[in-house]
Design a protein around this motif. Sequence first.
Motif, mmCIF file in Angstrom:
data_model
loop_
_atom_site.group_PDB
_atom_site.id
_atom_site.type_symbol
_atom_site.label_atom_id
_atom_site.label_comp_id
_atom_site.label_asym_id
_atom_site.label_seq_id
_atom_site.Cartn_x
_atom_site.Cartn_y
_atom_site.Cartn_z
ATOM 1 N N UNK A 47 30.173 -16.449 13.473
ATOM 2 C CA UNK A 47 30.902 -15.219 13.768
ATOM 3 C C UNK A 47 30.865 -14.233 12.615
ATOM 4 N N UNK A 48 29.777 -14.220 11.855
ATOM 5 C CA UNK A 48 29.673 -13.388 10.654
ATOM 6 C C UNK A 48 29.064 -12.018 10.919
ATOM 7 N N UNK A 49 28.443 -11.854 12.065
ATOM 8 C CA UNK A 49 27.922 -10.542 12.439
ATOM 9 C C UNK A 49 27.948 -10.414 13.948
ATOM 10 N N UNK A 50 27.862 -9.175 14.390
ATOM 11 C CA UNK A 50 27.739 -8.891 15.810
ATOM 12 C C UNK A 50 26.443 -8.122 15.996
ATOM 13 N N UNK A 51 25.635 -8.587 16.935
ATOM 14 C CA UNK A 51 24.314 -8.009 17.176
ATOM 15 C C UNK A 51 24.275 -7.491 18.604
ATOM 16 N N UNK A 65 22.668 -4.697 13.951
ATOM 17 C CA UNK A 65 23.495 -5.807 13.461
ATOM 18 C C UNK A 65 24.623 -5.232 12.603
ATOM 19 N N UNK A 66 25.842 -5.644 12.917
ATOM 20 C CA UNK A 66 27.036 -5.152 12.247
ATOM 21 C C UNK A 66 27.748 -6.297 11.530
ATOM 22 N N UNK A 67 28.215 -6.013 10.317
ATOM 23 C CA UNK A 67 29.003 -6.966 9.536
ATOM 24 C C UNK A 67 30.380 -6.371 9.287
ATOM 25 N N UNK A 68 31.407 -7.218 9.364
ATOM 26 C CA UNK A 68 32.772 -6.764 9.153
ATOM 27 C C UNK A 68 33.039 -6.566 7.661
ATOM 28 N N UNK A 69 33.630 -5.422 7.336
ATOM 29 C CA UNK A 69 34.087 -5.095 5.987
ATOM 30 C C UNK A 69 35.525 -4.603 6.086
ATOM 31 N N UNK A 70 36.102 -4.317 4.943
ATOM 32 C CA UNK A 70 37.446 -3.760 4.915
ATOM 33 C C UNK A 70 37.446 -2.567 3.970
ATOM 34 N N UNK A 71 38.075 -1.472 4.403
ATOM 35 C CA UNK A 71 38.071 -0.241 3.622
ATOM 36 C C UNK A 71 39.354 -0.158 2.806
ATOM 37 N N UNK A 72 39.206 -0.001 1.491
ATOM 38 C CA UNK A 72 40.347 -0.058 0.575
ATOM 39 C C UNK A 72 41.270 1.153 0.651
ATOM 40 N N UNK A 73 40.766 2.328 1.015
ATOM 41 C CA UNK A 73 41.664 3.481 1.084
ATOM 42 C C UNK A 73 42.307 3.614 2.460
ATOM 43 N N UNK A 74 41.583 3.246 3.484
ATOM 44 C CA UNK A 74 42.135 3.339 4.842
ATOM 45 C C UNK A 74 42.948 2.100 5.205
ATOM 46 N N UNK A 75 42.780 1.022 4.414
ATOM 47 C CA UNK A 75 43.489 -0.244 4.644
ATOM 48 C C UNK A 75 43.245 -0.764 6.059
#
Length: 148
Positions: A47-51, A65-75
Motif C-alpha cells: 500500500x505504498x503507492x497508488x497506480x 504512480x502516486x506516493x503519499x506525502x505530508x505537507x508541513x505548512x498545510x498540515x
Amino acid sequence: MCYTIKKASLEDLDETAELFDLYRIFYRQKSDLEKGKEFLKERILNGESDIFLAEIDNKAVGFVQLYKLFHYTKLQKQWLLSDLFVHPDFRGRGISIGLINESKNWCELTGACGLMLETEKTNTIGNTLYPRCGFSYDGTHNYYHWWR
C-alpha cells in the motif's frame, strides 16, 4: 480512440511493469523488467503507492504512480506524482492529461491538499504539459538528493 482509466491491481502487474520499464528507459536507465516488476509488486502489496492505468481496448498504454506525502505548512496529506508515462505510440491523444486529472480526483477522494511533482529540466514535454494542467512552477526552492 477512447481510453479508460482504472486503478491498477496485482492483476495488472505485467502490463504495468512493461510500461514502467519503458518509462525508466526514457530516463536513461537500463532495462530491468523483472526488477521493476518486483518493485511495483511491493508498492502495491504494501500500500505504498497508488497506480492508475490508461487503457485502450483493455491494453495498458499509460500510467501514473502516486506516493503519499505530508505537507508541513498545510498540515495535510498530499500526493507526489512520481511517475507519469504514456507509450510513444499513444501520445498526443490527451492520455497524460487524463491521468493527471485522475490524480487530482484521487486527491479529492483521499482528502489530500494537492499534488507535487518534479521533472528534469530537459523534459520539454512535461515542462509544457504541467503548467497547462494547472501546476505552478516553484522556482524558489532547490531540490537536493542524498543517495547512499
